[in-house]
Design a protein around this motif. Structure first.
Motif, PDB file in Angstrom:
ATOM      1  N   LEU A  98       0.847  -1.192   0.000  1.00  0.00           N
ATOM      2  CA  LEU A  98       0.000   0.000   0.000  1.00  0.00           C
ATOM      3  C   LEU A  98       0.886   1.248   0.000  1.00  0.00           C
ATOM      4  O   LEU A  98       1.825   1.353   0.791  1.00  0.00           O
ATOM      5  N   THR A  99       0.592   2.169  -0.887  1.00  0.00           N
ATOM      6  CA  THR A  99       1.236   3.474  -0.877  1.00  0.00           C
ATOM      7  C   THR A  99       0.173   4.531  -0.581  1.00  0.00           C
ATOM      8  O   THR A  99      -1.000   4.354  -0.942  1.00  0.00           O
ATOM      9  N   PRO A 100       0.551   5.630   0.058  1.00  0.00           N
ATOM     10  CA  PRO A 100      -0.455   6.637   0.439  1.00  0.00           C
ATOM     11  C   PRO A 100      -0.967   7.414  -0.771  1.00  0.00           C
ATOM     12  O   PRO A 100      -0.194   7.838  -1.633  1.00  0.00           O
ATOM     13  N   VAL A 101      -2.291   7.594  -0.831  1.00  0.00           N
ATOM     14  CA  VAL A 101      -2.921   8.380  -1.896  1.00  0.00           C
ATOM     15  C   VAL A 101      -4.024   9.244  -1.292  1.00  0.00           C
ATOM     16  O   VAL A 101      -4.630   8.892  -0.273  1.00  0.00           O
ATOM     17  N   PHE A 102      -4.271  10.387  -1.929  1.00  0.00           N
ATOM     18  CA  PHE A 102      -5.406  11.220  -1.547  1.00  0.00           C
ATOM     19  C   PHE A 102      -6.694  10.589  -2.079  1.00  0.00           C
ATOM     20  O   PHE A 102      -6.654   9.634  -2.866  1.00  0.00           O
ATOM     21  N   GLY A 103      -7.832  11.128  -1.670  1.00  0.00           N
ATOM     22  CA  GLY A 103      -9.107  10.575  -2.088  1.00  0.00           C
ATOM     23  C   GLY A 103      -9.313  10.567  -3.585  1.00  0.00           C
ATOM     24  O   GLY A 103     -10.039   9.727  -4.118  1.00  0.00           O
ATOM     25  N   ASP A 104      -8.653  11.514  -4.283  1.00  0.00           N
ATOM     26  CA  ASP A 104      -8.801  11.568  -5.738  1.00  0.00           C
ATOM     27  C   ASP A 104      -7.779  10.712  -6.468  1.00  0.00           C
ATOM     28  O   ASP A 104      -7.682  10.758  -7.695  1.00  0.00           O
ATOM     29  N   GLY A 105      -6.980   9.942  -5.697  1.00  0.00           N
ATOM     30  CA  GLY A 105      -6.031   9.031  -6.305  1.00  0.00           C
ATOM     31  C   GLY A 105      -4.634   9.586  -6.480  1.00  0.00           C
ATOM     32  O   GLY A 105      -3.708   8.843  -6.847  1.00  0.00           O
ATOM     33  N   ARG A 106      -4.429  10.879  -6.196  1.00  0.00           N
ATOM     34  CA  ARG A 106      -3.093  11.457  -6.358  1.00  0.00           C
ATOM     35  C   ARG A 106      -2.168  10.978  -5.235  1.00  0.00           C
ATOM     36  O   ARG A 106      -2.614  10.738  -4.125  1.00  0.00           O
TER      37      ARG A 106
END
Length: 404
Positions: free
Chosen positions: A223-231
């Motif tokens: 898992l890598t961290p992403v914002f809610g919009d996928g960025r």
């Protein structure tokens, strides 16, 4: 009374030192970086012709409003610049102000301290009943503008133990401890792989068992961290911290914009006995920090009703609670002495060793005023009388330094 040779001295054993003189003359005498925190309540520009006795005046503007604002900011600018020089790199400044000059003061402090060092614009509910005189709305608030001297080094911990609600921690561990889930991903978009590259890295988690690790294990997914919009985003914890505290993390399945996905969460534990702190909100209510009425009562109990619209000591004590208990405090517009009083109260309550430097001018009190009738010929006499009464009541002593 100290002589000129000890003019800028602040003995470690004395809680309060009062300098009588123009703050623009006193401030440069303070050693650079010798002050940890500044709280001050400067004279307000109330809409009448601004009338602070000062050599920095600008009467060139034809528009009376522009002229008043210009005179006020011209008075404040060199004093804020001198305050900045006195502040340590880890220090901060808090300035009370009302609607008449808050916009101009914010721009001025952006200029003097740097917009990047802005901490907060706090709304302070000092008059819950609202001012009933005049036109328009019944104003019930003022402001405190807060800036760091250098934000990365700032010692202010803008949190409190007073408002932690157990209902905010709905989860219960098998051992009975309460906690809540917080995303391990940093939700502030200012922090991303470009601004914090070392915090963008893969973690491995199992949404069935909840286990989280920095290396792969059986049943885990990367898992890598992403914002809610996928960025792409970043984690709040470094790899070493994850390795140190794996039991405080959990892998869970959540539903996002694009359906279900696994993510990493921190178990944020409730600490009931003094250790749990909660961020201070930017609206401070009178029932929390006091009001103009309680401030008048505090002053009246010591020296009488001799000053209009003092600030409550609770306001200053809330600010002091964000800092260590041995700070050097400065108030360049000391007024009735609220800041020095608050420092003494804080020391008496927690055994701290805070010291306060108050500055006030020997400007005459108003003809026929309560202060003058009480034998207090200057504004500095009011400050001195209050701080002397505080020293008598709470201890800590008082040193008075008279500019000759």
């Amino acid at each position: 009374m100290a002589d000129e040779s000890t003019y800028d001295a602040t003995p470690a054993a004395v809680w309060n030192t009062l300098h009588v003189g123009d703050n623009l003359d006193v401030l440069p005498r303070l050693a650079p970086g010798s002050v940890d925190v500044v709280y001050t309540d400067p004279p307000y520009n109330t809409g009448n012709e601004f009338a602070y006795v000062d050599r920095f005046r600008d009467g060139s503007q034809a528009d009376p409003y522009a002229r008043r604002h210009a005179a006020w900011t011209a008075m404040m600018r060199p004093r804020l610049e001198a305050v900045r020089e006195a502040l340590a790199a880890h220090g901060a400044v808090f300035v009370s102000i009302d609607d008449n000059e808050v916009a101009h003061l914010r721009l001025l402090m952006d200029e003097v301290f740097g917009e990047a060092n802005f901490l907060a614009q706090v709304v302070v509910n000092l008059n819950p009943k609202g001012r009933q005189l005049g036109r328009g709305f019944a104003t019930s608030h003022e402001y405190v503008l807060a800036y760091a001297r250098h934000l990365p080094a700032c010692a202010v911990d803008a949190s409190t133990t007073e408002s932690v609600d157990e209902a905010d921690f709905p989860q219960t561990a098998p051992d009975g401890r309460r906690f809540r889930y917080l995303p391990l991903r940093n939700t502030n978009k200012k922090f991303n792989p470009l601004t914090a590259p070392t915090l963008h890295y893969p973690l491995h988690g199992d949404p069935v068992s909840g286990r989280v690790a920095t290396t792969a294990f059986e049943g885990s997914v990367e898992l890598t961290p992403v914002f809610g919009d996928g960025r792409p985003a970043v984690w709040r914890w470094s790899r070493p911290r994850v390795d140190e505290r794996p039991d405080d993390l959990a892998c869970r399945v959540i539903r996002g914009r694009h359906g279900e996905r696994a993510d990493i969460f921190q178990r944020d534990w409730l600490v009931r006995e003094g250790g749990r702190r909660k961020k201070l909100r930017t609206i401070w209510l009178s029932e929390e920090i006091g009001s103009t009425d309680t401030a008048v009562a505090e002053l009246k109990a010591l020296v009488g009703h001799v000053f209009e619209s003092p600030k409550p000591t609770g306001l200053v004590r809330r600010i002091l609670a964000t800092l260590p208990d041995d700070v050097v405090v400065l108030d360049p517009f000391a007024g009735s002495g609220t800041t020095g009083h608050a420092v003494a109260l804080a020391n008496a309550a927690d055994g701290g060793s805070r010291r306060c430097i108050s500055i006030n001018s020997a400007e005459p009190t108003r003809e026929g005023s309560n202060a003058q009738l009480a034998g207090l010929a200057t504004v500095a006499d009011i400050t001195r009388a209050r701080l002397a009464a505080v020293a008598e009541q709470l201890g800590g002593g008082l040193q008075v330094v008279q500019r000759t």
